[in-house]
Design an enzyme around this catalytic site. Structure first.
Site, short mmCIF file in Angstrom:
data_model
loop_
_atom_site.label_atom_id
_atom_site.label_comp_id
_atom_site.label_asym_id
_atom_site.label_seq_id
_atom_site.Cartn_x
_atom_site.Cartn_y
_atom_site.Cartn_z
N ARG A 1 0.82 -1.23 0.00
CA ARG A 1 0.00 0.00 0.00
C ARG A 1 0.85 1.28 0.00
NH1 ARG A 1 -3.41 -2.96 3.54
NH2 ARG A 1 -5.12 -3.81 2.33
N LYS B 1 3.69 11.97 -10.80
CA LYS B 1 2.79 11.17 -11.63
C LYS B 1 3.49 9.85 -11.95
CE LYS B 1 0.28 14.72 -14.19
NZ LYS B 1 0.03 15.22 -15.55
N GLU C 1 11.35 19.45 -24.42
CA GLU C 1 10.69 19.73 -23.13
C GLU C 1 11.40 20.88 -22.40
OE1 GLU C 1 7.89 18.55 -22.20
OE2 GLU C 1 7.64 16.64 -23.25
N LYS D 1 9.01 23.37 -12.89
CA LYS D 1 8.05 22.30 -12.63
C LYS D 1 7.72 22.26 -11.13
CE LYS D 1 6.32 17.89 -13.77
NZ LYS D 1 6.47 16.56 -14.34
N GLU E 1 -3.15 18.69 -10.93
CA GLU E 1 -3.53 19.22 -12.25
C GLU E 1 -5.00 19.62 -12.34
OE1 GLU E 1 -1.57 17.37 -15.54
OE2 GLU E 1 -2.91 18.31 -16.98
N ARG F 1 -1.17 23.50 -13.58
CA ARG F 1 -0.25 22.46 -14.06
C ARG F 1 -0.47 22.16 -15.54
NH1 ARG F 1 1.72 17.04 -10.66
NH2 ARG F 1 3.06 16.23 -12.30
N ASN G 1 1.45 21.44 -20.53
CA ASN G 1 1.04 20.77 -21.77
C ASN G 1 1.25 21.65 -23.00
OD1 ASN G 1 0.16 18.33 -20.60
ND2 ASN G 1 -1.67 19.38 -19.86
N HIS H 1 1.70 20.21 -26.41
CA HIS H 1 1.41 18.78 -26.32
C HIS H 1 0.08 18.37 -26.98
CE1 HIS H 1 4.89 18.73 -23.79
NE2 HIS H 1 4.76 17.44 -23.53
N HIS I 1 0.92 15.43 -29.18
CA HIS I 1 0.42 14.08 -28.95
C HIS I 1 -0.25 13.52 -30.19
CE1 HIS I 1 0.25 14.46 -24.29
NE2 HIS I 1 1.32 13.80 -24.67
N HIS J 1 8.62 11.63 -28.99
CA HIS J 1 7.78 12.55 -28.24
C HIS J 1 8.29 13.99 -28.37
CE1 HIS J 1 5.18 14.00 -25.05
NE2 HIS J 1 6.23 14.52 -24.44
N1 NAD Z 1 5.39 10.95 -14.97
C1 NAD Z 1 5.47 12.06 -15.66
O1 NAD Z 1 5.13 13.14 -15.18
C2 NAD Z 1 6.01 12.00 -17.05
C3 NAD Z 1 6.41 13.18 -17.69
C4 NAD Z 1 6.96 13.09 -18.95
C5 NAD Z 1 7.11 11.86 -19.57
N2 NAD Z 1 6.70 10.74 -18.92
C6 NAD Z 1 6.86 9.41 -19.55
O2 NAD Z 1 8.24 9.18 -19.74
C7 NAD Z 1 8.42 8.31 -20.84
C8 NAD Z 1 9.50 8.87 -21.73
O3 NAD Z 1 10.67 8.99 -20.99
P1 NAD Z 1 12.10 8.93 -21.69
O4 NAD Z 1 12.12 9.87 -22.82
O5 NAD Z 1 13.11 9.06 -20.64
O6 NAD Z 1 12.09 7.50 -22.37
P2 NAD Z 1 12.67 6.07 -21.93
O7 NAD Z 1 12.58 5.84 -20.51
O8 NAD Z 1 12.01 5.08 -22.84
O9 NAD Z 1 14.21 6.18 -22.34
C9 NAD Z 1 14.56 6.33 -23.70
C10 NAD Z 1 15.57 5.27 -24.12
O10 NAD Z 1 16.85 5.60 -23.63
C11 NAD Z 1 17.40 4.55 -22.86
N3 NAD Z 1 18.20 5.18 -21.82
C12 NAD Z 1 17.75 5.85 -20.76
N4 NAD Z 1 18.76 6.43 -20.11
C13 NAD Z 1 19.88 6.10 -20.77
C14 NAD Z 1 21.25 6.42 -20.58
N5 NAD Z 1 21.65 7.27 -19.64
N6 NAD Z 1 22.14 5.88 -21.43
C15 NAD Z 1 21.72 5.08 -22.46
N7 NAD Z 1 20.45 4.78 -22.69
C16 NAD Z 1 19.54 5.29 -21.86
C17 NAD Z 1 16.21 3.77 -22.40
O11 NAD Z 1 16.56 2.43 -22.12
C18 NAD Z 1 15.28 3.88 -23.59
O12 NAD Z 1 15.64 2.95 -24.56
C19 NAD Z 1 7.07 8.17 -21.49
O13 NAD Z 1 6.50 6.94 -21.13
C20 NAD Z 1 6.25 9.31 -20.91
O14 NAD Z 1 4.87 9.01 -20.83
C21 NAD Z 1 6.16 10.79 -17.69
#
Ligand code: NAD
Length: 534
Positions: free
Chosen positions: A296, A318, A360, A402, A412, A416, A420, A423, A427, A439
């Site tokens: 939990r 999130k 971003e 942020k 949000e 917040r 977006n 976005h 999206h 993205h």
């Molecule tokens: N929770 C939130 O508020 C929030 C905000 C923005 C995005 N997101 C989510 O985040 C995700 C995108 O995140 P991302 O862009 O980091 O993608 P990701 O986590 O898929 O990483 C991108 C790629 O890079 C690789 N990688 C990561 N760090 C590395 C490093 N230091 N060296 C080599 N390879 C590395 C990963 O294995 C992956 O293949 C999406 O699912 C999105 O929905 C969430």
């Protein structure tokens, strides 16, 4: 010019150090010494109040009463925050109770709380007859009550330093260290946490784990070496259960959550266990969701390794996973206990991932204001080419923005949504390409498409915003991002526009880019967006 030890924020923005804490914690003494070391003027808020009221603090407090005293205190602090100069400020013990002003201090500078137990504080202040809150009472009992009442307010700080039994020089050194590190705070009362940004900050992991009983260390195939291994080494003697997830968005799935649940439960973790996520947004979102649900809810700490995760997903709480029906549709709000953004991890991040993440960052700079945009313009070439030294301040700027927004609107319901920006169309472009468009690339195009929507709306009410559009377009191009939104936006994307989570009936909550620091949330008919982009 910025003083020694202070990283200048942006040109023209003063940097300040505020020392808070209960009476007897040594704010004025430490403040004077630190101001000497930093070469900055020292300001004692109580002295300013005395100047304003023309009477000693204790007299005024007793005759005017506490509510009136707090009103004058707030006015005095407010005036001080408007002064355009760097300084070290010792606050009165109750000044942190003004929530709005406390949040402004957290944004404007570094706020450090000096803390000690009631008995130590009582010994230090018992001979002081000028303390109106203590007069005729048992000091330790009063201090215990004060600390309990102010606990949440004192918790909102860049660092809380325990000062009992510490020689004053050690306290001064610790304060200077926090100033040098310039962490960012996400102020959420007792759930306040810090985002520490810099090269090699992974080494602080053991300290940040505090009283954790064990660690569930979550990485993916690409981050497990060397970053997961470094994190594991930094856990020192703590028992570590390592979980390596398959990499990529297609694994942001319940199966990955189950992998973490099962490993953690087989290791018989207890509620003091910490989940630690070492990876990009996918690892962070999945591990955060697993932490929110294990027993939990156990603590989670993030060690983000992509630009996106440093500036966005690791901060704000999130968490979640994708379902066949759409992205991020199952999840929970679960704020981390700590975030260590180690810039060194970006050294292995593929170039295209780095550049995509910069979209971003550009969005954050635009929302933040002129200083941030100018800083990014200055560093765009270095960022594009992966010069790690260029990243620290830029990540800090985006995280600060942020943190500010999340602290005002955690779930949000309002502001917040500004995050977006770019976005809604982004999206749609991403989905229409079946996620072949990254993205960040989609957001880059979405940012520029948003100017078209704004221009369309403004046709009847005023001139267009061509200079801003050209400026942001220039910045995005310099960062290596695509700027021709018409290449990504076609009939397919148009269809996805209506599927945006921000849709309200026939309207959509759209973010109009405006000028730096002046973007705006506006509910507009979806048909307007369609017409603008036709
Ligand atoms: N929770 C939130 O508020 C929030 C905000 C923005 C995005 N997101 C989510 O985040 C995700 C995108 O995140 P991302 O862009 O980091 O993608 P990701 O986590 O898929 O990483 C991108 C790629 O890079 C690789 N990688 C990561 N760090 C590395 C490093 N230091 N060296 C080599 N390879 C590395 C990963 O294995 C992956 O293949 C999406 O699912 C999105 O929905 C969430």
């Amino acid at each position: 010019m910025a003083a020694r030890g202070f990283e200048p924020r942006y040109k023209g923005v003063p940097m300040r150090l505020f020392l808070s804490g209960p009476m007897g914690s040594g704010k004025s003494t430490v403040g004077r010494l630190v101001s000497g070391k930093l070469g900055l003027p020292f300001i004692d808020l109580d002295s300013r109040i005395e100047e304003r009221t023309g009477r000693p603090i204790a007299d005024y407090f007793l005759s005017a009463g506490e509510p009136e005293f707090r009103r004058v205190e707030a006015e005095t602090l407010e005036a001080l925050l408007r002064e355009p100069s760097d300084s070290v400020v010792a606050l009165g013990g109750g000044a942190c109770l003004h929530t709005g002003l406390r949040r402004r201090m957290l944004e404007q500078g570094i706020l450090i709380t000096l803390m000690a137990d009631p008995a130590t504080l009582a010994t230090r202040v018992s001979r002081d007859e000028r303390r109106p809150l203590l007069m005729g009472k048992d000091p330790a009992a009063v201090l215990e009550t004060i600390l309990a009442l102010r606990r949440d307010a004192y918790a909102e700080c860049h660092a809380m330093l325990e000062v009992a039994n510490l020689p004053i020089e050690r306290v001064v050194d610790s304060v200077l260290e926090v100033v040098r590190e310039a962490p960012v705070v996400v102020p959420l009362g007792p759930r306040t946490y810090r985002v520490e940004i810099g090269r090699g900050v992974v080494a602080r992991l053991r300290e940040r784990l505090g009283k954790a009983s064990s660690v569930v260390l979550v990485t993916d195939q690409n981050t497990t070496q060397p970053w997961g291994a470094r994190a594991e080494a930094a856990c020192a003697q703590l028992p570590v259960t390592s979980v390596v997830l398959p990499a990529g968005e297609s694994h942001k799935h319940v199966a990955s959550v189950e992998q973490i649940w099962d490993a953690a439960l087989e290791a018989r973790i207890d509620r003091r266990a910490h989940v630690v996520a070492v990876g990009g947004g996918v690892v962070g979102d999945v591990a955060g969701f697993a932490a929110a649900t294990l027993l939990r809810g156990v603590a989670v700490g993030h060690l983000p390794t992509t630009v996106v995760s440093m500036v966005d997903s690791a901060v704000g709480g999130k968490t979640g996973i994708d379902r066949a029906q759409g992205k991020n549709l199952v999840g929970a709000f679960h704020q981390p206990r700590f975030v260590l953004a180690d810039i060194d991890t970006l050294s292995t991040l593929p170039r295209e991932e780095r550049i995509s993440g910069l979209a971003e960052v550009a969005k954050s700079a635009w929302l933040d204001g002129e200083g941030a945009v100018a800083m990014l313009e200055e560093r765009a070439d270095a960022l594009r080419e992966g010069d790690l030294d260029a990243f620290g301040d830029v990540v800090r700027m985006a995280v600060r923005l942020k943190a500010r927004i999340v602290s005002r609107d955690e779930h949000e319901n309002g502001e917040r949504a500004l995050l977006n920006l770019g976005h809604t169309v982004g999206h749609a472009i991403e989905a229409a390409s079946n996620y072949a468009t990254r993205h960040g690339e989609a957001v880059s195009m979405g940012l520029l498409a948003a100017f078209r929507v704004e221009a369309h709306l403004n046709q009847s009410s005023g001139p267009g915003n061509g200079a801003s559009e050209a400026r942001l377009g220039g910045l995005l191009a310099k960062l290596g991002l695509p700027v021709d939104w018409t290449r990504g936006y076609g009939n397919a994307a148009r269809g996805f526009l209506g599927a945006d989570k921000k849709r309200v009936g026939e309207n959509v909550r759209f973010i109009l880019p405006g000028t730096p620091g002046r973007s705006e949330i506006r509910e507009i008919p979806l048909s307007v967006v369609h017409a603008a982009l036709a």
